[in-house]
Design a protein around this motif. Sequence first.
Motif, PDB file in Angstrom:
ATOM      1  N   LYS A 154       0.824  -1.226   0.000  1.00 30.26           N
ATOM      2  CA  LYS A 154       0.000   0.000   0.000  1.00 30.26           C
ATOM      3  C   LYS A 154       0.856   1.274   0.000  1.00 30.26           C
ATOM      4  CE  LYS A 154      -3.717  -2.526   0.460  1.00 30.26           C
ATOM      5  NZ  LYS A 154      -3.899  -3.393  -0.645  1.00 30.26           N
ATOM      6  N   LYS A 155       2.138   1.146  -0.374  1.00 29.58           N
ATOM      7  CA  LYS A 155       3.044   2.296  -0.395  1.00 29.58           C
ATOM      8  C   LYS A 155       3.229   2.776  -1.835  1.00 29.58           C
ATOM      9  CE  LYS A 155       5.687   1.237   3.737  1.00 29.58           C
ATOM     10  NZ  LYS A 155       7.027   1.095   4.295  1.00 29.58           N
ATOM     11  N   PRO A 156       3.435   4.097  -2.012  1.00 29.82           N
ATOM     12  CA  PRO A 156       3.727   4.634  -3.343  1.00 29.82           C
ATOM     13  C   PRO A 156       5.068   4.101  -3.863  1.00 29.82           C
ATOM     14  CG  PRO A 156       3.053   6.381  -1.854  1.00 29.82           C
ATOM     15  CD  PRO A 156       3.274   5.157  -1.015  1.00 29.82           C
ATOM     16  N   VAL A 157       5.100   3.819  -5.164  1.00 30.00           N
ATOM     17  CA  VAL A 157       6.284   3.286  -5.833  1.00 30.00           C
ATOM     18  C   VAL A 157       6.520   4.103  -7.101  1.00 30.00           C
ATOM     19  CG1 VAL A 157       7.249   1.249  -6.984  1.00 30.00           C
ATOM     20  CG2 VAL A 157       5.824   0.961  -4.964  1.00 30.00           C
ATOM     21  N   VAL A 158       7.790   4.335  -7.421  1.00 27.94           N
ATOM     22  CA  VAL A 158       8.159   5.002  -8.669  1.00 27.94           C
ATOM     23  C   VAL A 158       9.237   4.167  -9.360  1.00 27.94           C
ATOM     24  CG1 VAL A 158       9.924   6.478  -7.587  1.00 27.94           C
ATOM     25  CG2 VAL A 158       8.849   7.210  -9.728  1.00 27.94           C
ATOM     26  N   GLY A 159       9.188   4.143 -10.694  1.00 32.56           N
ATOM     27  CA  GLY A 159      10.168   3.378 -11.448  1.00 32.56           C
ATOM     28  C   GLY A 159      10.937   4.259 -12.412  1.00 32.56           C
ATOM     29  N   PHE A 160      12.235   3.940 -12.590  1.00 24.36           N
ATOM     30  CA  PHE A 160      13.092   4.671 -13.515  1.00 24.36           C
ATOM     31  C   PHE A 160      13.935   3.695 -14.318  1.00 24.36           C
ATOM     32  CE2 PHE A 160      12.642   7.578  -9.893  1.00 24.36           C
ATOM     33  CZ  PHE A 160      12.272   8.761 -10.535  1.00 24.36           C
ATOM     34  N   SER A 210      36.483  -2.873 -24.713  1.00 24.66           N
ATOM     35  CA  SER A 210      36.129  -1.498 -25.051  1.00 24.66           C
ATOM     36  C   SER A 210      36.379  -0.551 -23.886  1.00 24.66           C
ATOM     37  CB  SER A 210      34.664  -1.414 -25.475  1.00 24.66           C
ATOM     38  OG  SER A 210      33.802  -1.795 -24.414  1.00 24.66           O
ATOM     39  N   ASP A 211      36.840   0.646 -24.228  1.00 21.41           N
ATOM     40  CA  ASP A 211      37.013   1.671 -23.209  1.00 21.41           C
ATOM     41  C   ASP A 211      35.647   2.172 -22.743  1.00 21.41           C
ATOM     42  OD1 ASP A 211      38.448   3.361 -21.501  1.00 21.41           O
ATOM     43  OD2 ASP A 211      38.550   4.959 -22.987  1.00 21.41           O
ATOM     44  N   GLU A 212      34.693   2.178 -23.650  1.00 23.14           N
ATOM     45  CA  GLU A 212      33.349   2.616 -23.297  1.00 23.14           C
ATOM     46  C   GLU A 212      32.602   1.504 -22.576  1.00 23.14           C
ATOM     47  OE1 GLU A 212      31.296   4.127 -26.723  1.00 23.14           O
ATOM     48  OE2 GLU A 212      32.272   6.068 -26.498  1.00 23.14           O
ATOM     49  N   VAL A 213      31.998   1.871 -21.481  1.00 25.43           N
ATOM     50  CA  VAL A 213      31.188   0.954 -20.685  1.00 25.43           C
ATOM     51  C   VAL A 213      29.779   1.521 -20.662  1.00 25.43           C
ATOM     52  CG1 VAL A 213      30.851  -0.108 -18.417  1.00 25.43           C
ATOM     53  CG2 VAL A 213      33.173   0.363 -19.248  1.00 25.43           C
ATOM     54  N   LYS A 214      28.836   0.732 -21.127  1.00 24.48           N
ATOM     55  CA  LYS A 214      27.441   1.158 -21.128  1.00 24.48           C
ATOM     56  C   LYS A 214      26.821   0.796 -19.789  1.00 24.48           C
ATOM     57  CE  LYS A 214      27.026   0.387 -26.063  1.00 24.48           C
ATOM     58  NZ  LYS A 214      26.432  -0.476 -27.092  1.00 24.48           N
ATOM     59  N   LEU A 215      26.228   1.769 -19.147  1.00 24.55           N
ATOM     60  CA  LEU A 215      25.522   1.546 -17.881  1.00 24.55           C
ATOM     61  C   LEU A 215      24.041   1.432 -18.158  1.00 24.55           C
ATOM     62  CD1 LEU A 215      27.328   4.220 -15.693  1.00 24.55           C
ATOM     63  CD2 LEU A 215      27.906   1.801 -15.946  1.00 24.55           C
ATOM     64  N   ASN A 216      23.371   0.550 -17.452  1.00 29.16           N
ATOM     65  CA  ASN A 216      21.926   0.416 -17.583  1.00 29.16           C
ATOM     66  C   ASN A 216      21.347  -0.061 -16.266  1.00 29.16           C
ATOM     67  OD1 ASN A 216      21.883  -2.681 -17.771  1.00 29.16           O
ATOM     68  ND2 ASN A 216      23.290  -2.102 -19.408  1.00 29.16           N
ATOM     69  N   ALA A 217      20.299   0.573 -15.863  1.00 30.89           N
ATOM     70  CA  ALA A 217      19.660   0.204 -14.598  1.00 30.89           C
ATOM     71  C   ALA A 217      18.152   0.308 -14.745  1.00 30.89           C
ATOM     72  CB  ALA A 217      20.135   1.116 -13.469  1.00 30.89           C
ATOM     73  N   GLY A 218      17.484  -0.616 -14.147  1.00 34.26           N
ATOM     74  CA  GLY A 218      16.026  -0.564 -13.998  1.00 34.26           C
ATOM     75  C   GLY A 218      15.770  -0.545 -12.504  1.00 34.26           C
ATOM     76  N   THR A 219      15.063   0.485 -12.044  1.00 32.78           N
ATOM     77  CA  THR A 219      14.921   0.636 -10.599  1.00 32.78           C
ATOM     78  C   THR A 219      13.483   0.920 -10.184  1.00 32.78           C
ATOM     79  OG1 THR A 219      15.398   3.012 -10.699  1.00 32.78           O
ATOM     80  CG2 THR A 219      17.264   1.542 -10.334  1.00 32.78           C
ATOM     81  N   GLU A 220      13.146   0.444  -9.019  1.00 32.90           N
ATOM     82  CA  GLU A 220      11.901   0.826  -8.340  1.00 32.90           C
ATOM     83  C   GLU A 220      12.290   1.400  -6.987  1.00 32.90           C
ATOM     84  OE1 GLU A 220       8.806  -2.085  -7.855  1.00 32.90           O
ATOM     85  OE2 GLU A 220       8.876  -2.641  -9.975  1.00 32.90           O
ATOM     86  N   PHE A 221      11.622   2.483  -6.634  1.00 39.12           N
ATOM     87  CA  PHE A 221      11.827   3.115  -5.334  1.00 39.12           C
ATOM     88  C   PHE A 221      10.500   3.186  -4.598  1.00 39.12           C
ATOM     89  CE2 PHE A 221      15.486   4.464  -7.693  1.00 39.12           C
ATOM     90  CZ  PHE A 221      16.491   4.639  -6.765  1.00 39.12           C
ATOM     91  N   VAL A 222      10.556   2.968  -3.295  1.00 41.02           N
ATOM     92  CA  VAL A 222       9.372   2.988  -2.441  1.00 41.02           C
ATOM     93  C   VAL A 222       9.442   4.231  -1.557  1.00 41.02           C
ATOM     94  CG1 VAL A 222       8.105   1.761  -0.634  1.00 41.02           C
ATOM     95  CG2 VAL A 222       9.333   0.473  -2.402  1.00 41.02           C
ATOM     96  N   LYS A 223       8.327   4.948  -1.495  1.00 40.54           N
ATOM     97  CA  LYS A 223       8.280   6.153  -0.650  1.00 40.54           C
ATOM     98  C   LYS A 223       8.262   5.757   0.812  1.00 40.54           C
ATOM     99  CE  LYS A 223       5.568  10.044  -1.293  1.00 40.54           C
ATOM    100  NZ  LYS A 223       4.229  10.660  -1.317  1.00 40.54           N
ATOM    101  N   GLU A 224       9.159   6.382   1.586  1.00 46.04           N
ATOM    102  CA  GLU A 224       9.225   6.082   3.024  1.00 46.04           C
ATOM    103  C   GLU A 224       8.114   6.773   3.768  1.00 46.04           C
ATOM    104  OE1 GLU A 224      13.100   6.993   4.579  1.00 46.04           O
ATOM    105  OE2 GLU A 224      14.033   5.434   3.385  1.00 46.04           O
TER     106      GLU A 224
END
Length: 189
Positions: free
Chosen positions: A146-152, A175-189
């Motif tokens: 029942k908590k708010p969640v946000v995704g990025f 490769s010198d180039e490193v690709k970063l990728n993240a999928g995240t969910e955050f919960v409001k405290e």
Amino acid sequence: MKKATIIAALLISSAATFAQTWTVDKAHSRLGFNVTHLSVAELGGTFNSIDAKITSSKPDFTDAVVELTADINSINTDNEQRDNHLKGADFFDAEKFPTLTFKSTSFKKVSDKKYKVSGNLTLKGVTKPVTLDVVLGGTTTNPMSKKPVVGFKITGTIKRSDFGVAAGMPAAMLSDEVKLNAGTEFVKE
């Protein structure tokens, strides 16, 4: 002058009152990376142990402050021998530098759900400014908690040489180039 000081103090204190903290949902978040090996194949991995929070007083996150820490020893490329090599002095030197950290300096909206987050990335004892692309997946209420969640979704590219990672490794090998990728969910405290 005294009146202006009191008004400024009230504004600052009211902004702090509305600040909200969002904590990463570790079970539903992933911090990954990809590199090109021998100029022909893209390989990737993740950091399985991360901690992150977002503090923002605006519902559109345009004043967000993002802080992230990843445990270098949690690196996982699905190959134990490679993981141990990456933890060693040739790459991340996890014994001396056990964490990767990021702290944002700005979180700017560029279109409807697209943002640019800039900040300082510290890796292998070296801190450099980086800018990453962020897409707001949306907000909802978790039906279980029942908590708010946000995704990025976060993407970007850094150069490993900027951080002294695998300094002796030619780009034709890795490769010198490193690709970063993240999928995240955050919960409001």
